[in-house]
Structure formats: C-alpha cells, structure tokens
Motif scaffolding. Structure first.
Motif, PDB file in Angstrom:
ATOM      1  N   GLY A   1      -4.193  -5.272 -14.756  1.00 45.61           N
ATOM      2  CA  GLY A   1      -3.722  -6.377 -13.917  1.00 45.61           C
ATOM      3  C   GLY A   1      -3.163  -5.954 -12.568  1.00 45.61           C
ATOM      4  O   GLY A   1      -2.698  -6.782 -11.798  1.00 45.61           O
ATOM      5  N   ILE A   2      -3.205  -4.658 -12.252  1.00 41.25           N
ATOM      6  CA  ILE A   2      -2.680  -4.143 -10.976  1.00 41.25           C
ATOM      7  C   ILE A   2      -3.809  -3.477 -10.200  1.00 41.25           C
ATOM      8  O   ILE A   2      -4.644  -2.777 -10.764  1.00 41.25           O
ATOM      9  CB  ILE A   2      -1.555  -3.110 -11.218  1.00 41.25           C
ATOM     10  N   LYS A   3      -3.821  -3.708  -8.891  1.00 39.52           N
ATOM     11  CA  LYS A   3      -4.757  -3.012  -7.999  1.00 39.52           C
ATOM     12  C   LYS A   3      -3.932  -2.387  -6.882  1.00 39.52           C
ATOM     13  O   LYS A   3      -3.148  -3.075  -6.226  1.00 39.52           O
ATOM     14  CB  LYS A   3      -5.771  -3.984  -7.408  1.00 39.52           C
ATOM     15  N   TYR A   4      -4.083  -1.077  -6.707  1.00 43.54           N
ATOM     16  CA  TYR A   4      -3.392  -0.396  -5.610  1.00 43.54           C
ATOM     17  C   TYR A   4      -4.288  -0.453  -4.381  1.00 43.54           C
ATOM     18  O   TYR A   4      -5.489  -0.216  -4.474  1.00 43.54           O
ATOM     19  CB  TYR A   4      -3.072   1.054  -5.978  1.00 43.54           C
ATOM     20  N   THR A   5      -3.700  -0.749  -3.236  1.00 41.15           N
ATOM     21  CA  THR A   5      -4.483  -0.882  -2.014  1.00 41.15           C
ATOM     22  C   THR A   5      -4.523   0.417  -1.206  1.00 41.15           C
ATOM     23  O   THR A   5      -5.207   0.474  -0.196  1.00 41.15           O
ATOM     24  CB  THR A   5      -3.940  -2.031  -1.152  1.00 41.15           C
ATOM     25  N   LYS A   6      -3.819   1.433  -1.665  1.00 34.38           N
ATOM     26  CA  LYS A   6      -3.840   2.746  -1.016  1.00 34.38           C
ATOM     27  C   LYS A   6      -3.806   3.810  -2.116  1.00 34.38           C
ATOM     28  O   LYS A   6      -2.938   3.776  -2.979  1.00 34.38           O
ATOM     29  CB  LYS A   6      -2.639   2.875  -0.087  1.00 34.38           C
ATOM     30  N   ALA A   7      -4.754   4.762  -2.084  1.00 31.15           N
ATOM     31  CA  ALA A   7      -4.872   5.770  -3.142  1.00 31.15           C
ATOM     32  C   ALA A   7      -3.762   6.815  -3.096  1.00 31.15           C
ATOM     33  O   ALA A   7      -3.364   7.341  -4.137  1.00 31.15           O
ATOM     34  CB  ALA A   7      -6.230   6.453  -3.066  1.00 31.15           C
TER      35      ALA A   7
ATOM     36  N   PHE B   1       0.546  -2.948  -3.604  1.00 33.73           N
ATOM     37  CA  PHE B   1      -0.244  -3.304  -4.782  1.00 33.73           C
ATOM     38  C   PHE B   1      -0.506  -4.806  -4.777  1.00 33.73           C
ATOM     39  O   PHE B   1       0.162  -5.570  -4.070  1.00 33.73           O
ATOM     40  CB  PHE B   1       0.469  -2.903  -6.078  1.00 33.73           C
ATOM     41  N   VAL B   2      -1.461  -5.224  -5.594  1.00 31.31           N
ATOM     42  CA  VAL B   2      -1.746  -6.635  -5.821  1.00 31.31           C
ATOM     43  C   VAL B   2      -1.755  -6.842  -7.332  1.00 31.31           C
ATOM     44  O   VAL B   2      -2.453  -6.127  -8.052  1.00 31.31           O
ATOM     45  CB  VAL B   2      -3.107  -7.053  -5.221  1.00 31.31           C
ATOM     46  N   ALA B   3      -0.962  -7.816  -7.793  1.00 31.41           N
ATOM     47  CA  ALA B   3      -0.962  -8.175  -9.221  1.00 31.41           C
ATOM     48  C   ALA B   3      -1.950  -9.323  -9.410  1.00 31.41           C
ATOM     49  O   ALA B   3      -1.942 -10.292  -8.644  1.00 31.41           O
ATOM     50  CB  ALA B   3       0.429  -8.589  -9.667  1.00 31.41           C
ATOM     51  N   ALA B   4      -2.807  -9.221 -10.425  1.00 31.14           N
ATOM     52  CA  ALA B   4      -3.867 -10.201 -10.639  1.00 31.14           C
ATOM     53  C   ALA B   4      -3.364 -11.527 -11.192  1.00 31.14           C
ATOM     54  O   ALA B   4      -3.916 -12.578 -10.872  1.00 31.14           O
ATOM     55  CB  ALA B   4      -4.919  -9.616 -11.577  1.00 31.14           C
ATOM     56  N   LYS B   5      -2.301 -11.473 -12.013  1.00 25.58           N
ATOM     57  CA  LYS B   5      -1.870 -12.708 -12.684  1.00 25.58           C
ATOM     58  C   LYS B   5      -0.359 -12.747 -12.843  1.00 25.58           C
ATOM     59  O   LYS B   5       0.318 -11.724 -12.726  1.00 25.58           O
ATOM     60  CB  LYS B   5      -2.560 -12.837 -14.038  1.00 25.58           C
TER      61      LYS B   5
ATOM     62  N   LYS C   1       3.139  -3.728 -14.724  1.00 25.97           N
ATOM     63  CA  LYS C   1       3.685  -2.377 -14.608  1.00 25.97           C
ATOM     64  C   LYS C   1       3.045  -1.688 -13.402  1.00 25.97           C
ATOM     65  O   LYS C   1       1.834  -1.647 -13.276  1.00 25.97           O
ATOM     66  CB  LYS C   1       3.392  -1.590 -15.876  1.00 25.97           C
ATOM     67  N   VAL C   2       3.891  -1.160 -12.515  1.00 20.38           N
ATOM     68  CA  VAL C   2       3.450  -0.383 -11.359  1.00 20.38           C
ATOM     69  C   VAL C   2       3.892   1.055 -11.617  1.00 20.38           C
ATOM     70  O   VAL C   2       5.019   1.285 -12.055  1.00 20.38           O
ATOM     71  CB  VAL C   2       4.084  -0.939 -10.056  1.00 20.38           C
ATOM     72  N   SER C   3       2.997   2.022 -11.353  1.00 16.18           N
ATOM     73  CA  SER C   3       3.351   3.400 -11.690  1.00 16.18           C
ATOM     74  C   SER C   3       2.631   4.398 -10.792  1.00 16.18           C
ATOM     75  O   SER C   3       1.669   4.058 -10.108  1.00 16.18           O
ATOM     76  CB  SER C   3       3.022   3.691 -13.159  1.00 16.18           C
TER      77      SER C   3
END
Length: 168
Positions: free
Chosen positions: A104-110, A130-134, A139-141
């Motif tokens: 459910g998390i997408k990071y916009t920078k590697a 980051f972008v949370a889908a829902k 959890k961000v890590s």
C-alpha cells in the motif's frame, strides 16, 4: 611395538597451547573457536522501529501529520549525535526506503542523499516522500546510513527504521 606417532604428537605447539587454554577456561574446542564479535553483534542489534537510541546518537522516523490516500507526502527521519559526537561531514549519509515497499506504499524517490536533506554537524533531517494507496494504517520504512565522530573515533552505522502512519 607401534612406532607411528600418536595424534597428540602431530599437533603443532600453537594448536596444543590453544587447546590447553580453552580447557583451562572451561570451554570445549568448538566454544573456544566461536568469535565473540559475532555474538556481540547479534545481541546488540536493536529491533527495527521508529526510534534507535544508542550511546552515540538518536535517530527517529516519525509521521508529521495525518495523511491523505493517493497524495504524495513525507515522513521525517532525524539523526542527532550525542556529545561529544558530531555528524561526519565526509561520510555520504543517505536514506534508502525499503525495496520492495511495504504493502500500500509507493516511494517516489529510491534514495535520499545528503543534498536531499538538511545536514550539519549537530543534526540531519530527511523528508522521505511516499504515497499511500488507501485509507487506514500504513507502514513506512527504510535504512539510514550514517557516521558520527568524536575527537577519538568515528562510528559508521546503518539502522532500519519504520513508522506507522494514519491515512485518511
């Protein structure tokens, strides 16, 4: 009469001395061969979480507000050295979000490098996008790679951090 040397006669004097020391210390040869550094590392590794507090520094990942699903936002990662330590300005400090990202998390920078944050000798701050889908808990890590120094020595370390964020 058997003139073949016994297995004890074939041991080098150094090996014999090591076995004697191990026996005197109450260790079996296999226990004596176990490197204590490996045991210390596994025992000293802190569990990942939002905060790591050591003798030389404190690092933390924390949400800064409520988040909205589908919108890019950031969590804050901070590193604060404890006196007499300071952040090593020669070390390429960086933060790498977990790959693959948690569900459910997408990071916009590697990778966030030193120039992506605010870094001086007393504090380092990274805003991890980051972008949370829902909606719900997410959890961000990631891992912070860093170095702190005193006049006597420098410590290079990496720590895994994770934080729960509330997403609306």
């Amino acid at each position: 009469m058997n003139h073949a040397p016994s297995h004890w006669n074939r041991l080098s004097p150094l090996a014999l001395a090591a076995l004697t020391l191990a026996a005197a210390a109450g260790c079996t040869p296999s226990e004596a061969a176990t490197p204590p550094a490996a045991e210390a590392e596994s025992a000293a590794a802190p569990a990942k979480g939002p905060k790591v507090d050591t003798e030389t520094y404190v690092m933390e990942m924390k949400p800064t507000k409520k988040y909205k699903a589908g919108q890019e936002d950031t969590v804050e990662v901070t590193l604060i050295p404890k006196a007499p330590y300071h952040i090593n300005d020669k070390y390429p400090i960086k933060f790498k979000p977990t790959d693959p990202a948690p569900d459910g998390i997408k990071y916009t920078k590697a990778v966030l490098k030193k120039e992506d944050g605010a870094v001086d000798d007393k504090k380092a701050v990274f805003k991890v996008p980051f972008v949370a889908a829902k909606a719900g808990q997410a959890k961000v890590s990631g891992v912070l790679y860093m170095s702190v120094c005193s006049d006597a020595n420098c410590i290079m370390d990496k720590q895994e951090l994770e934080a729960n964020v509330d997403v609306e």
